[in-house]
Design a protein around this motif. Structure first.
Motif, short mmCIF file in Angstrom:
data_model
loop_
_atom_site.label_atom_id
_atom_site.label_comp_id
_atom_site.label_asym_id
_atom_site.label_seq_id
_atom_site.Cartn_x
_atom_site.Cartn_y
_atom_site.Cartn_z
N LYS A 18 5.34 -29.77 -2.48
CA LYS A 18 5.59 -29.40 -3.95
C LYS A 18 6.44 -27.97 -3.94
N GLY A 19 7.39 -28.08 -2.74
CA GLY A 19 8.32 -26.98 -2.80
C GLY A 19 7.70 -25.67 -2.23
N VAL A 20 6.43 -25.63 -2.05
CA VAL A 20 5.74 -24.20 -1.48
C VAL A 20 6.27 -23.97 0.07
N PRO A 21 6.75 -22.84 0.31
CA PRO A 21 7.12 -22.53 1.74
C PRO A 21 6.24 -22.83 2.56
N ARG A 22 6.32 -23.34 3.81
CA ARG A 22 5.45 -23.64 4.86
C ARG A 22 4.50 -22.59 5.27
N GLY A 23 5.03 -21.33 5.29
CA GLY A 23 4.17 -20.05 5.65
C GLY A 23 3.38 -19.79 4.66
N GLU A 24 3.60 -19.71 3.48
CA GLU A 24 2.87 -19.52 2.04
C GLU A 24 1.77 -20.53 2.06
N ARG A 25 2.09 -21.94 2.47
CA ARG A 25 1.02 -22.90 2.45
C ARG A 25 0.14 -22.74 3.26
#
Length: 202
Positions: A10-17
């Motif tokens: 859903k477009g969330v950066p991997r690190g943030e996820r």
């Protein structure tokens, strides 16, 4: 794209996820223990699919280890820095408590991962958890030795007994704190200061 800018679901950066998953995993593992934790529930909390958890962390064990290292590294580094700063040995117990409360103020269930009785008895999780406990127990022994030494006492068994008592007190205080989410780290530190003053005159 690589690193924290890589796009996840859903477009969330991997690190943030990954950060979201670690936070949700820590709470689930802390609430239910390793044995009772559900990967489905962790995925639901984050709003992702269960397969994504396995894509990021490989397994339930892999996710638990990541959560455990996140908690253990932050705690041991915080306590080590506090003790390295030195100061009055009689004030050190409160300073260490303040560091612990500050570390886990918004992530309280992380503490429970360090002493989870449901983790496997062998393997990577058992090894990592044991290492963190040993490091924390070593800090307790040093602090107990310094405190008793400031009173002219040096019996090794006295030091060992005090360190054991201290570890139990910290565990009890944090478990009490977990059940009271409105109690901030600052408020908890102030509460402990009042109790220490009343009990020991510190």
């Amino acid at each position: 794209m690589t690193g924290s800018r890589a796009v996840g679901t859903k477009g969330v950066p991997r690190g943030e996820r990954e950060t979201q998953i670690l936070a949700a995993g820590t709470e689930e593992f802390g609430r239910t223990g390793y044995a009772g934790a559900s990967m489905v529930e962790i995925a639901r909390r984050v709003g992702v699919t269960k397969p994504l958890l396995y894509q990021y962390f490989g397994s339930k064990e892999g996710l638990y280890l990541a959560c455990l290292h996140r908690a253990g590294d932050r705690l041991t580094e915080g306590v080590a820095a506090t003790m390295a700063a030195g100061g009055d040995p009689e004030r050190m117990p409160l300073a260490v408590l303040a560091a612990i409360f500050a570390t886990f103020d918004h992530d309280r269930y992380a503490w429970k991962l360090l002493r989870d009785p449901t983790v496997p008895a062998t393997g990577d999780i058992a090894t990592a958890a044991g290492d963190y406990r040993e490091r924390l127990d070593a800090f307790a022994l040093v602090g107990a030795g310094q405190l008793l030494g400031s009173r002219g006492l040096s019996d090794a068994l006295d030091v060992e007994a005090l360190a054991h008592v201290w570890t139990g007190v910290v565990d009890s205080l944090i478990n009490w704190w977990i059940d009271r989410p409105g109690e901030t780290a600052v408020a908890m530190t102030d509460r402990c200061a009042r109790m220490m003053a009343a009990l020991f005159g510190w």
